[in-house]
Write an enzyme that holds these catalytic residues in place. Structure first.
Site, short mmCIF file in Angstrom:
data_model
loop_
_atom_site.label_atom_id
_atom_site.label_comp_id
_atom_site.label_asym_id
_atom_site.label_seq_id
_atom_site.Cartn_x
_atom_site.Cartn_y
_atom_site.Cartn_z
N GLY A 9 0.83 -1.21 0.00
CA GLY A 9 0.00 0.00 0.00
C GLY A 9 0.86 1.26 0.00
O GLY A 9 0.48 2.29 0.55
N ASP A 35 2.31 -1.95 -4.35
CA ASP A 35 0.92 -1.47 -4.36
C ASP A 35 0.25 -2.03 -5.59
O ASP A 35 0.92 -2.55 -6.50
CB ASP A 35 0.90 0.08 -4.38
N TYR A 144 -15.91 -1.06 8.27
CA TYR A 144 -14.48 -0.72 8.43
C TYR A 144 -14.06 -0.89 9.90
O TYR A 144 -13.04 -1.52 10.19
CB TYR A 144 -14.29 0.72 7.98
N LYS A 148 -11.38 -3.47 11.55
CA LYS A 148 -10.20 -3.02 12.33
C LYS A 148 -10.18 -3.68 13.71
O LYS A 148 -9.12 -4.08 14.20
CB LYS A 148 -10.18 -1.50 12.46
P1 NAD Z 1 -5.04 4.75 1.10
O1 NAD Z 1 -6.35 4.29 0.60
O2 NAD Z 1 -4.58 6.12 0.80
O3 NAD Z 1 -3.90 3.75 0.62
C1 NAD Z 1 -4.07 2.37 0.59
C2 NAD Z 1 -3.23 1.84 -0.55
O4 NAD Z 1 -3.42 0.42 -0.60
C3 NAD Z 1 -3.66 2.39 -1.92
O5 NAD Z 1 -2.54 2.95 -2.58
C4 NAD Z 1 -4.21 1.18 -2.65
O6 NAD Z 1 -3.92 1.18 -4.04
C5 NAD Z 1 -3.47 0.04 -1.95
N1 NAD Z 1 -4.19 -1.22 -2.08
C6 NAD Z 1 -5.53 -1.43 -2.00
N2 NAD Z 1 -5.81 -2.73 -2.21
C7 NAD Z 1 -4.62 -3.33 -2.42
C8 NAD Z 1 -4.25 -4.68 -2.71
N3 NAD Z 1 -5.17 -5.63 -2.84
N4 NAD Z 1 -2.94 -4.97 -2.85
C9 NAD Z 1 -1.99 -4.01 -2.74
N5 NAD Z 1 -2.29 -2.71 -2.49
C10 NAD Z 1 -3.59 -2.40 -2.34
O7 NAD Z 1 -5.03 4.48 2.68
P2 NAD Z 1 -4.14 5.20 3.79
O8 NAD Z 1 -4.88 6.38 4.25
O9 NAD Z 1 -2.74 5.32 3.34
O10 NAD Z 1 -4.29 4.12 4.96
C11 NAD Z 1 -3.34 3.09 5.14
C12 NAD Z 1 -3.78 2.26 6.31
O11 NAD Z 1 -3.90 3.09 7.49
C13 NAD Z 1 -5.14 1.58 6.16
O12 NAD Z 1 -5.11 0.33 6.81
C14 NAD Z 1 -6.08 2.49 6.90
O13 NAD Z 1 -7.20 1.81 7.37
C15 NAD Z 1 -5.20 2.96 8.03
N6 NAD Z 1 -5.65 4.23 8.59
C16 NAD Z 1 -5.59 5.38 7.85
C17 NAD Z 1 -6.03 6.57 8.38
C18 NAD Z 1 -5.99 7.86 7.61
O14 NAD Z 1 -6.54 8.86 8.07
N7 NAD Z 1 -5.34 7.89 6.45
C19 NAD Z 1 -6.55 6.59 9.68
C20 NAD Z 1 -6.64 5.40 10.40
C21 NAD Z 1 -6.15 4.22 9.84
C1 AKB Z 2 -11.31 7.05 7.81
O1 AKB Z 2 -11.89 8.14 7.94
O2 AKB Z 2 -11.82 6.01 7.38
C2 AKB Z 2 -9.86 6.98 8.26
C3 AKB Z 2 -9.78 6.50 9.66
C4 AKB Z 2 -9.93 7.44 10.77
O3 AKB Z 2 -9.59 5.32 9.88
N1 AKB Z 2 -9.26 8.26 8.08
#
Ligand code: NAD
Ligand code: AKB
Length: 318
Positions: A9, A35, A144, A148
């Site tokens: 990712g 990715d 979601y 988690k």
């Molecule tokens: P994002 O959606 O920006 O990035 C996820 C990446 O995973 C994307 O580039 C997508 O192409 C890739 N992906 C999706 N399916 C895939 C697969 N089958 N194989 C390989 N790659 C794949 O998400 P993010 O914001 O960078 O979040 C990353 C992690 O952090 C996630 O688990 C998310 O739940 C967690 N998270 C994010 C936030 C936030 O605010 N960004 C908050 C809490 C938790």
């Molecule tokens: C979302 O809004 O889904 C994420 C998170 C807080 O996990 N940014």
């Protein structure tokens, strides 16, 4: 021991920044970005990148063995807003991708450490909303959040049962200027900056007083690295650590933006994501993370807003 790190990712909001930070720390040749989609050019050009689907367990195991991977950061997931549109697909991707990675870590001896992010989405409508404790009621009602919470239980299970060194953070909403967020409920807090700079106005999909925990990406990256580099015997949690930082509503963020762009206006048109946001905490008690591994965020609302506006203006040539 020389670490070889795989990021799954790496093209996403977190991965596109974490990959570069880990390459600074461990050497570009030791951080393997993967990715489903192409990453930003700096990730592509600064070290190894391969298109790889984490759901393809056979290619995943070949990749890990071929590159002598010792640590995985598994960031691929379907986020809260998108997950509500296709619940079964989101559950399948979020759970089975994690189980693929954990099973691999159990089987491959050199692969000893796994980072997998959890979220404030594990909390739900029955959780205390203010200063939400590390250990509290967790009854999420989004697909979601359920994925988690189940993920947290699985990573702790693999730690206790098989000795896999699993580490995790319950990230709040992350705010960044490099890569736009991928379909979450907290995405408004990034969109607002682009719209403010491009058009001077923003229609927010959350209501004016919906307060949520948030964090600037630089603090999230440093927290992640700090947790992963901590001595194992300092860690009391192998599910997900609460981390806080900022806590604000759309109207408070808009007021901060107006200090820089006085003409900026905001209107509110809550959509389905309002119901998700209403089940999440307003602020987080992160005292356990501070005690165990020295978590300490640096950005407040004013500084985060200043940097976001400056960097997005540069990006958009405004
Ligand atoms: P994002 O959606 O920006 O990035 C996820 C990446 O995973 C994307 O580039 C997508 O192409 C890739 N992906 C999706 N399916 C895939 C697969 N089958 N194989 C390989 N790659 C794949 O998400 P993010 O914001 O960078 O979040 C990353 C992690 O952090 C996630 O688990 C998310 O739940 C967690 N998270 C994010 C936030 C936030 O605010 N960004 C908050 C809490 C938790
Ligand atoms: C979302 O809004 O889904 C994420 C998170 C807080 O996990 N940014």
């Amino acid at each position: 021991m020389k670490e070889n790190i795989m990021i799954i990712g790496a093209s996403g909001q977190i991965g596109s920044e974490l990959t570069l930070r880990l390459r600074e720390l461990y050497g570009a040749g030791h951080v393997f970005a993967t990715d489903l989609k192409e990453p930003p050019s700096d990730v592509r050009e600064s070290g190894p990148f391969e298109i790889l689907d984490v759901m393809d367990d056979k290619r995943l195991i070949h990749f890990v063995i071929r590159n002598k991977i010792t640590q995985i950061y598994h960031l691929a997931a379907v986020l809260s807003g998108n997950a509500e549109k296709l619940p079964m697909q989101a559950w399948h991707i979020n759970m089975n991708s994690l189980l693929n990675v954990l099973d691999l870590a159990k089987e491959v001896e050199e692969l000893h450490k796994v980072f997998w992010p959890s979220s404030i989405a594990i909390f739900g409508p029955t959780t205390p909303k203010k200063n939400t404790p590390q250990l509290t009621i967790t009854e999420p009602n989004t697909v979601y959040g359920i994925s988690k919470l189940a993920g947290e239980r699985w990573i702790e299970y693999f730690y206790k049962r098989y000795g896999v060194d699993t580490r995790s953070i319950r990230y709040p909403g992350l705010i960044s200027y490099k890569t736009e967020p991928g379909g979450g409920t907290t995405d408004y807090a990034v969109e607002i900056f682009y719209q403010a700079i491009k058009h001077g106005r923003y229609e927010c999909f959350l209501d004016h007083d919906t307060t949520l925990p948030m964090l600037f990406m630089a603090d999230a990256i440093e927290a992640t690295v700090r947790l992963m580099e901590s001595e194992a015997d300092k860690l009391s949690i192998h599910a997900g650590y609460n981390i806080g930082g900022l806590s604000f509503s759309p109207e408070e963020l808009a007021a901060e933006i107006k200090k820089h762009l006085p003409e900026f206006t905001i209107t509110y048109k809550p959509d389905f994501r309002q119901a998700i946001a209403e089940t999440w905490p307003e602020s987080i008690d992160d005292s356990v993370a501070r005690r165990d591994w020295g978590y300490q965020p640096r950005y407040d609302l004013a500084e985060m807003t200043r940097v976001m506006l400056q960097k997005i203006k540069e990006k958009l040539n405004k």
